[in-house]
Design an enzyme around this catalytic site. Structure first.
Site: not given
Length: 678
Positions: A119, A121, A123, A231, A321, A415, A418, A433, A438
């Site tokens: 069957e 599956k 989601d 199911y 899967k 960065c 800053c 950083c 910051c």
């Protein structure tokens, strides 16, 4: 009209409407025009309004309740909802077949190839529906498999779920399990409508379905147009079913009024199962709903009963899967993000693409080394991969499609927030950083400090943190404790009540224990479990700040890397100032040290692996309990493992434990084991 005259009329209207609804939502073969259905429905509504004593629970008018629920109650399932073991290829399917044959009765195992049923599956979100004498009386979410939330009012709005079973003699009690989901076209329509009004978009149909099922107002649930595929079914009273196979059970549910997924197939051998799985790996892309695999079951209910269950999975079923989805898209920009620890992470900003049920617009590039390895550039066409809930990542660049005018991307040396210089520590691939002022680091640090596992400051979410930092009302975590109601009222859209509640929540956080404070400080490598161990052995902040690397590293479960991180953190003057200010504000920096003696090391010499999601304990909490009792935690199962503590979705570690014959423990059994040693 008197009641005796109107009752047959009401019953005939219900019969007509239920038949029309079944043909439309279950058979997908409408026989009644919409305007005719609406006219008959209104006629029934009017008659039931005049004669409310004639309203029945299975009336079409009773699908949507008028009064919103105030909360959902937890209910215990009559029969646990087990999760499924996963297989990711033909070889793992064959291994599963060998496992069930080893434990099958000899007469069954000797029969050679068994008959399987495959069957799709779906989601979505698992539901358990209880019918008494044919009438739907309860609907619940899966929850942890043992208990879920009772959401009957919302489940009644799903048109493909019958309110009364279409059977002349229904069993006294029957429980139907299945998957609620959102069709793809409905999902897209919902997101389009949300985008128009400025609401956040749902990430994928599964999340949208989950959010819909937890709406307190059933009228909103009805608007979302959820669908349902059953199911399996159970007879909790122990009644004998009138069928002998899973296929017959699905047919029984179809005859009872459910819309059973038509894409099911009986397979006479495992090669046929593999062929089915391979075919649907392609054909599923044309389905009007999301599916992430195939559920393979032994068709014989008798054999299912004989095989039974492991601690976590049915032995007679497995989920095949499909591998991670991949899709091509274009890199429109490359940006960098600064996290709580100062780590600078490059991100590819992509032309949006649907991937594993999610619209992906960004993907991590990890670090500068990965960028150099990929030689990724703005304008490149790339292959993006995403498996389940894993963050999308760029797999490779399609160099043959690269535009002629692209230039290599260079990681910044300052960065981006800053402008301070970035550093790459020895042995690391990540730029950082190290300016604790910051704004990017501060914003993330405040969100972490306010989190549930740290100081649990309710109401201090990212939205308020962003404004408080941008307005420079907060420059360190300690500034939180100086905020006043008047200051907060200057923040955009912060009302008086919200300001009062936030000031109160900040004040209440002062009473959080020393272990929570240490975790909240965000010291690198110090999670909630390590924080608990450290504060049990160093009962004051002064004791921990003054401890040597060697003294910290000797603690069971800590080690040199964590010890060095803690020691270095307390050597930074700005952090010393932060501790002084937190002490002055009244934050708890003192706890009760726990004397570690052999008397309380009840699990000394035992090695544990914790896998899956436990019913009440977080995984880190379970590990902390084990470590505090002297047990050792490892990440993989081997012959040297003493116990495997098993939770929800345990996966391959449980399979390995079964193969090696290692003792498995539930959460309750773990707690009993620890308690039994006193």
């Amino acid at each position: 009209m008197d009641q005796s005259t109107v009752q047959p009329q009401i019953e005939e209207l219900r019969k007509l409407l239920l038949k029309a609804s079944y043909e439309y939502y279950v058979l997908d073969a409408p026989v009644m025009e919409d305007d005719v259905y609406d006219r008959l429905y209104r006629e029934l509504q009017d008659l039931e309004a005049q004669y409310p004593q004639l309203i029945t629970p299975d009336s079409p008018t009773q699908r949507v309740g008028e009064r919103p629920a105030t909360q959902f109650n937890s209910v215990r399932h009559n029969i646990p909802l087990y999760s499924l073991e996963n297989a990711f290829g033909a070889e793992e399917l064959a291994q599963w077949q060998e496992r069930w044959k080893r434990v099958a009765p000899k007469d069954e195992a000797a029969k050679g190839e068994a008959e399987y049923i495959c069957e799709l599956k779906i989601d979505g979100n698992a539901l358990a529906l209880t019918y008494e004498n044919g009438l739907l009386v309860r609907g619940a979410t899966r929850g942890d498999g043992v208990s879920g939330e009772e959401i009957t009012q919302n489940i009644r709005t799903i048109r493909s779920i019958p309110l009364r079973l279409n059977l002349k003699k229904p069993p006294p009690i029957v429980e139907v399990r299945g998957e609620a989901f959102l069709p793809l076209d409905v999902f897209q329509k919902i997101n389009q409508e949300r985008e128009k009004v400025g609401d956040a978009l749902f990430a994928n149909p599964r999340n949208a379905a989950a959010g819909t099922l937890r709406q307190l107002d059933a009228r909103k649930v009805a608007q979302r147009q959820l669908d349902f595929f059953p199911y399996t079914l159970h007879l909790p009273n122990g009644d004998s079913p009138s069928f002998s196979s899973q296929w017959d059970a699905l047919e029984w549910m179809r005859q009872a009024g459910f819309r059973v997924n038509p894409n099911r197939q009986i397979c006479a051998s495992l090669p046929e199962v593999v062929e089915y799985c391979d075919r649907w790996s392609r054909d599923r892309l044309n389905l009007p709903y999301m599916t992430d695999g195939v559920v393979v079951k032994l068709n014989s209910l008798s054999l299912q009963a004989k095989l039974g269950f492991t601690q976590k999975f049915p032995r007679w079923a497995i989920a095949f899967k499909y591998p991670a989805e991949e899709a091509p898209t274009v890199v429109e920009n490359i940006s960098v993000n600064v996290g709580r620890t100062g780590a600078v992470t490059p991100l590819a900003e992509l032309r949006p693409v649907l991937l594993a049920g999610t619209t992906v617009a960004r993907a991590t590039l990890h670090n500068g080394d990965r960028i150099a390895e990929l030689d990724i550039r703005v304008g490149d066409t790339v292959i993006v991969r995403k498996a389940g809930e894993i963050i999308p990542e760029v797999l490779r660049v399609l160099l043959e499609l690269r535009p002629a005018d692209t230039t290599p991307f260079q990681m910044p040396i300052h960065c981006p927030v800053c402008s301070e210089a970035l550093f790459r520590l020895e042995g690391e691939a990540v730029l950082r950083c190290i300016n604790i002022s910051c704004p990017a680091i501060l914003r993330a640090a405040l969100v972490h400090w306010a989190g549930r596992d740290a100081m649990d400051i309710k109401g201090l979410g990212e939205k308020w943190v962003l404004q408080l930092v941008d307005r420079q009302m907060i420059r360190t975590v300690a500034d939180l404790y100086d905020l006043t109601e008047m200051q907060l009222l200057t923040v955009d859209r912060m009302g008086k009540k919200s300001a009062q509640n936030l000031v109160k929540a900040i004040a209440q956080s002062k009473s959080k224990p020393w272990s929570r404070v240490l975790y909240g400080l965000g010291i690198r490598h110090v999670g909630s479990v390590n924080a608990q161990i450290l504060t049990e052995n160093f009962s004051t902040v002064e004791a921990l700040a003054g401890a040597s690397v060697e003294a910290i590293a000797t603690l069971y479960g800590i080690g040199t890397e964590i010890a060095q991180s803690v020691h270095q953190w307390f050597r930074i003057p700005a952090n010393q100032t932060l501790i002084d200010r937190l002490r002055y504000a009244g934050v708890q920096l003192v706890g009760d040290a726990k004397a570690t003696t052999m008397a309380n090391l009840s699990l000394a010499g035992k090695t544990f692996v914790v896998t899956g999601t436990l019913p009440t304990l977080k995984r880190d909490e379970a590990k902390a309990l084990i470590q505090n009792a002297g047990g050792k935690i490892t990440g993989s199962v081997s012959a040297k493992t003493s116990y495997v503590v098993v939770g929800e979705d345990a996966g391959s570690k449980l399979t390995k434990a079964e193969e090696l014959g290692i003792t498995q423990l539930t959460e309750a059994e773990l707690l009993e084991l620890i308690a039994s040693f006193g």
